[in-house]
Scaffold this motif. Sequence first.
Motif, short mmCIF file in Angstrom:
data_model
loop_
_atom_site.label_atom_id
_atom_site.label_comp_id
_atom_site.label_asym_id
_atom_site.label_seq_id
_atom_site.Cartn_x
_atom_site.Cartn_y
_atom_site.Cartn_z
N THR A 33 0.85 -1.18 0.00
CA THR A 33 0.00 0.00 0.00
C THR A 33 0.89 1.23 0.00
OG1 THR A 33 -1.69 -1.17 1.27
CG2 THR A 33 -1.83 1.23 1.23
N ILE A 36 1.60 7.63 -2.48
CA ILE A 36 1.92 8.18 -3.79
C ILE A 36 2.92 7.24 -4.46
CG2 ILE A 36 3.00 10.08 -5.06
CD1 ILE A 36 2.12 11.94 -2.78
N THR A 50 -5.49 -2.75 -8.35
CA THR A 50 -6.69 -2.00 -8.04
C THR A 50 -6.31 -0.54 -7.86
OG1 THR A 50 -7.66 -3.89 -6.93
CG2 THR A 50 -8.62 -1.75 -6.45
N VAL A 51 -7.02 0.33 -8.57
CA VAL A 51 -6.78 1.77 -8.48
C VAL A 51 -8.08 2.44 -8.12
CG1 VAL A 51 -6.10 3.83 -9.74
CG2 VAL A 51 -4.95 1.66 -10.20
N SER A 52 -8.09 3.17 -7.04
CA SER A 52 -9.26 3.98 -6.72
C SER A 52 -8.83 5.43 -6.92
CB SER A 52 -9.74 3.74 -5.29
OG SER A 52 -8.72 4.04 -4.37
N GLY A 53 -9.09 5.94 -8.07
CA GLY A 53 -8.65 7.27 -8.46
C GLY A 53 -8.52 7.32 -9.95
N THR A 54 -7.52 8.00 -10.42
CA THR A 54 -7.34 8.23 -11.85
C THR A 54 -5.97 7.76 -12.30
OG1 THR A 54 -8.76 10.18 -11.71
CG2 THR A 54 -7.36 10.01 -13.64
N SER A 56 -3.48 8.33 -15.44
CA SER A 56 -3.31 9.21 -16.59
C SER A 56 -2.01 8.89 -17.30
CB SER A 56 -3.33 10.68 -16.14
OG SER A 56 -2.27 10.92 -15.26
#
Length: 87
Positions: A33, A36, A50-54, A56
């Motif tokens: 975990t 950043i 698993t990504v909870s966000g964006t 890019s």
Amino acid sequence: MASEIRVNQIQNRSGLGTVTFNDAGVSIAGVTTVGILSATGNSVFSGNVTVSGTISGTVNTSGVSTFSGGINVGSSFIRVTGCSYCY
């Protein structure tokens, strides 16, 4: 005065090492975990990510990729709904 520590592996008190270092960078095994995570160059993930966000930038996927919601591509938006097997 600056100090420097050079290692190629970090182990916990049980003697298990899940973090190793080599000339290409760092390798982390197991559940990790981070607050950043900044990666440049090629990053390889095996298993589930698993990504909870964006996410890019340039994203390359192979195999089965599951996305909930839409996918933004530049200024366009891709949405597929009500489809069991869309290719």
